[in-house]
Design an enzyme around this catalytic site. Structure first.
Site, PDB file in Angstrom:
ATOM      1  N   ASP A 101      67.695 -16.830  14.850  1.00 53.66           N
ATOM      2  CA  ASP A 101      66.845 -16.184  15.836  1.00 53.66           C
ATOM      3  C   ASP A 101      67.393 -16.506  17.223  1.00 53.66           C
ATOM      4  O   ASP A 101      67.743 -17.652  17.502  1.00 53.66           O
ATOM      5  CB  ASP A 101      65.408 -16.721  15.704  1.00 53.66           C
ATOM      6  CG  ASP A 101      64.383 -15.610  15.670  1.00 53.66           C
ATOM      7  OD1 ASP A 101      64.238 -14.942  16.712  1.00 53.66           O
ATOM      8  OD2 ASP A 101      63.742 -15.422  14.629  1.00 53.66           O
ATOM      9  N   ASP A 201      64.961 -11.876  19.626  1.00 51.68           N
ATOM     10  CA  ASP A 201      63.517 -11.919  19.861  1.00 51.68           C
ATOM     11  C   ASP A 201      63.103 -11.201  21.146  1.00 51.68           C
ATOM     12  O   ASP A 201      63.725 -11.399  22.194  1.00 51.68           O
ATOM     13  CB  ASP A 201      63.111 -13.401  19.956  1.00 51.68           C
ATOM     14  CG  ASP A 201      61.622 -13.613  20.047  1.00 51.68           C
ATOM     15  OD1 ASP A 201      60.941 -13.359  19.045  1.00 51.68           O
ATOM     16  OD2 ASP A 201      61.140 -14.035  21.115  1.00 51.68           O
ATOM     17  N   GLU A 256      64.212  -7.206  17.967  1.00 49.21           N
ATOM     18  CA  GLU A 256      62.807  -6.852  18.155  1.00 49.21           C
ATOM     19  C   GLU A 256      62.736  -6.246  19.548  1.00 49.21           C
ATOM     20  O   GLU A 256      62.904  -6.954  20.533  1.00 49.21           O
ATOM     21  CB  GLU A 256      61.945  -8.110  18.055  1.00 49.21           C
ATOM     22  CG  GLU A 256      60.472  -7.817  18.135  1.00 49.21           C
ATOM     23  CD  GLU A 256      59.631  -9.077  18.346  1.00 49.21           C
ATOM     24  OE1 GLU A 256      58.556  -9.154  17.782  1.00 49.21           O
ATOM     25  OE2 GLU A 256      60.067  -9.981  19.096  1.00 49.21           O
ATOM     26  N   HIS A 325      57.122 -12.680   9.929  1.00 49.06           N
ATOM     27  CA  HIS A 325      56.303 -13.872  10.188  1.00 49.06           C
ATOM     28  C   HIS A 325      55.154 -13.628  11.164  1.00 49.06           C
ATOM     29  O   HIS A 325      54.388 -14.543  11.438  1.00 49.06           O
ATOM     30  CB  HIS A 325      57.211 -14.976  10.747  1.00 49.06           C
ATOM     31  CG  HIS A 325      57.783 -14.593  12.072  1.00 49.06           C
ATOM     32  ND1 HIS A 325      58.730 -13.593  12.207  1.00 49.06           N
ATOM     33  CD2 HIS A 325      57.531 -15.016  13.333  1.00 49.06           C
ATOM     34  CE1 HIS A 325      59.024 -13.442  13.484  1.00 49.06           C
ATOM     35  NE2 HIS A 325      58.311 -14.298  14.193  1.00 49.06           N
ATOM     36  N   ASP A 326      55.058 -12.419  11.723  1.00 51.35           N
ATOM     37  CA  ASP A 326      53.977 -12.110  12.665  1.00 51.35           C
ATOM     38  C   ASP A 326      52.917 -11.215  12.037  1.00 51.35           C
ATOM     39  O   ASP A 326      51.973 -10.816  12.707  1.00 51.35           O
ATOM     40  CB  ASP A 326      54.539 -11.345  13.888  1.00 51.35           C
ATOM     41  CG  ASP A 326      55.445 -12.196  14.756  1.00 51.35           C
ATOM     42  OD1 ASP A 326      55.226 -13.418  14.827  1.00 51.35           O
ATOM     43  OD2 ASP A 326      56.373 -11.633  15.363  1.00 51.35           O
TER      44      ASP A 326
HETATM   45  C1  GLC Z   1      58.349 -12.479  18.866  1.00 51.44           C
HETATM   46  C2  GLC Z   1      58.224 -13.365  17.649  1.00 51.44           C
HETATM   47  C3  GLC Z   1      56.897 -14.068  17.691  1.00 51.44           C
HETATM   48  C4  GLC Z   1      56.843 -14.892  18.953  1.00 51.44           C
HETATM   49  C5  GLC Z   1      57.160 -14.068  20.195  1.00 51.44           C
HETATM   50  C6  GLC Z   1      57.453 -14.931  21.359  1.00 51.44           C
HETATM   51  O1  GLC Z   1      57.394 -11.487  18.875  1.00 51.44           O
HETATM   52  O2  GLC Z   1      58.388 -12.609  16.485  1.00 51.44           O
HETATM   53  O3  GLC Z   1      56.686 -14.871  16.571  1.00 51.44           O
HETATM   54  O4  GLC Z   1      55.564 -15.440  19.087  1.00 51.44           O
HETATM   55  O5  GLC Z   1      58.280 -13.247  20.032  1.00 51.44           O
HETATM   56  O6  GLC Z   1      58.684 -15.584  21.196  1.00 51.44           O
END
Ligand code: GLC
Ligand code: CA
Length: 558
Positions: A101, A201, A256, A325-326
């Site tokens: 990540d 991320d 993401e 994981h979210d």
């Molecule tokens: C992304 C991750 C999440 C995290 C956020 C801040 O959305 O997937 O788990 O809380 O970024 O880093």
């Protein structure tokens, strides 16, 4: 145009690991790197050949590692850097690639950079963050954080710093070339250690409106995403990252990237895009509060999914996924609790897994893990949910209402311990788990499912093998995708390449159904089904049935 440039990451099957909840080897109740290494044989047996590991860097764990205080050190809770090198070596031995990540929109407020920036406003490090003066004793503007409340946090000296997520996650100042160089050097350092890429991320937040305008909203509560989500000019940073690091290293990326409009998809994931691919969150679940059984919900979702797939095929590449994981567990996303069984879970698996793009499996998805039933806020471990609850409670939301919402959408569902066996703590730890084990672990676990030919786990294994095996692999990876019109709650697609064709048909309902004229004719050979004894397709689908058929064309060629 279908992208036909061959690369390993198009042919790979990815598996996402949330290390904290995977396997604990030292009894402290928290999963660790040695736990991942110990289970590489399992991943090899499952058939995946690439893993994405959620953050394991040194962190105060405000956001379970998405708040990094040292980008080049493994957090002691997960082990040591040597454990990481061992994991990379062992993964390589099994031909499993590892991606990590990359969290560079923000770091932790306990990162030495931030500590120095706070202590010395004139330091170089102060330029790594976003500081502003308040206005009339208030925040510099009305922007709101993704985790609730203002994006601004006051320091004792009157400065405010910006945080898109929690106050313990200060945003990095991408306008500063020195900061950008620090990030690129860190990325190269990891790539030199032998990782194959990054899951990137929250990357669309790195560019902010330089004027920091307040946003006029009707009720004052909207997240002013138009001012710091995919803000114009972001492309300069992303292109630079690509030129400096990604291209020279031939580094694979899956980003993401919320807020990217259709018209910019090509910039992000096209053949010459910033990234190899970006997650499409438009069809990964039903909308909040939707009636999961209704035909309207299903039809709207099917259209969104088809649209996303056709766009990705036109522009470049995409990941295909049902969980991360979210997010809640996929059976609970799509089905009413009383109708969930092995059949609809495996139907869902077949439905997404053979589509256009690179499949990702989130840990536990392959055994059919389910949402954790939460009763009160004391069952909630996710800090962001607590921050949001404070705000909602102040606005009059009751705990009961908030929990009902978390039971649908909360992030902890994906974070309960991986269920290895029916033994104590589901085989996850010898100690006390940091988060409770799901009560269904005696029925849902790797040990039992691996011995049951009819299990969700064995179905995933068959799916993975089918996708990776010759002669079908080329059709699934590099073939085109088409979506024929199908009646009622049937959804399906055709994958075609070099005159060969495979059709996937899924019955998204508990009643038998007939796909009709656009489906393959009866008598077509079935390559895979979630029912036993299905050698030949008879023109009907049973309740929640999924079939993968070799089309007539390929039979005629034989
Ligand atoms: C992304 C991750 C999440 C995290 C956020 C801040 O959305 O997937 O788990 O809380 O970024 O880093
Ligand atoms: Ca541990």
């Amino acid at each position: 145009m279908t992208d036909t440039v061959r690369t390993w990451w198009k042919e790979a099957v990815f598996y996402q690991i949330y290390p904290r909840s995977f396997l604990d080897t030292n009894g402290d109740g928290i999963g660790d790197l040695k736990g991942i290494t110990r289970r590489l044989d399992y991943l090899e047996w499952l058939g995946v050949n690439a893993v994405w590991i959620s953050p394991v860097y040194r962190s105060p764990m405000e956001d379970n590692g998405y708040d990094i205080s040292d980008y080049r050190q493994i957090d002691p809770v997960f082990g040591t850097n040597d454990d990481m090198w061992e994991l990379l070596k062992e993964a390589k031995r099994r031909n499993i690639r590892v991606i990590m990540d990359l969290v560079v929109n923000h770091c932790s407020d306990e990162h030495p950079w931030f500590e120095k920036a706070v202590a010395e406003p004139d330091s170089e490090e102060a330029g790594y963050f976003i500081f502003r003066k308040g206005k009339d004793g208030k925040e510099p503007n009305n922007w709101r954080s993704n985790f609730g409340g203002s994006v601004w946090e006051a320091l004792p000296d009157g400065r405010y710093y910006m945080h898109t997520f929690s106050a313990k996650q200060p945003d990095l100042n991408w306008e500063n070339p020195k900061l950008r160089k620090q990030i690129y050097d860190m990325m190269k350092w990891w790539l030199d250690k032998g990782i194959s890429g990054f899951r990137v991320d929250a990357i669309t937040f790195i560019k902010k409106d330089p004027e920091f305008h307040s946003v006029e909203t009707e009720d004052g509560s909207r997240y002013p995403i138009e001012n710091f989500e995919n803000y114009p000019g972001i492309g300069k940073f992303l292109e630079e990252m690509k030129q400096e690091v990604l291209e020279p290293y031939q580094c694979m990326t899956v980003a993401e990237a919320p807020g990217v409009p259709e018209s910019q998809l090509g910039d992000y994931e096209g053949e010459n895009g910033y990234f190899s691919m970006i997650f499409d969150f438009t069809w990964d679940q039903f909308p909040e509060g939707a009636d999961k059984a209704s035909a309207e919900t299903f039809t709207a979702w099917r259209e969104a999914m088809i649209k996303g797939q056709l766009l990705a095929q036109k522009t470049g590449w995409c990941p295909i996924f049902l969980e991360n994981h979210d997010q809640p567990r996929c059976p609970d996303k799509f089905f009413r609790a009383e109708e969930i069984d092995g059949k609809n879970i495996t139907m869902l698996a077949a439905l997404y897994f053979l589509m256009f793009g690179t499949p990702f499996i989130y840990q536990g998805q392959e055994i059919g893990m389910r949402n954790y039933p939460m009763k009160s806020m004391s069952d909630v471990y996710d800090r962001s949910a607590h921050i949001r609850f404070q705000e909602a409670a102040a606005a009059g939301t009751t705990e009961e209402e908030f929990i009902a919402c978390l039971n649908e959408k909360g992030r902890d569902h994906a974070r309960t311990p991986f269920q290895w066996s029916a033994g104590a703590n589901a085989g996850f730890t010898d100690g006390t788990s940091w988060i409770p084990v799901h009560p269904d672990f005696r029925a849902c676990n790797v040990e039992d499912e691996s011995g049951d030919a009819d299990s969700v786990l064995q179905f995933y294994r068959r799916l993975i093998r089918l996708r990776r095996q010759e002669p079908y692999r080329d059709i699934f990876v590099y073939g085109t995708i088409e979506f024929p019109e199908l009646p009622g709650k049937i959804i399906g697609y055709k994958r075609k390449k070099d005159g060969r064709e495979i059709t996937v048909l899924c019955n998204f309902s508990g009643e038998a159904a007939e796909p009709g004229a656009s489906a393959p004719g009866p008598g077509t050979e079935i390559l895979l089904s979630n029912y036993e004894n299905r050698g030949i397709y008879d023109g009907r689908l049973r309740a929640w049935e999924a079939v993968v058929c070799l089309s007539r064309q390929i039979r005629d060629q034989k």
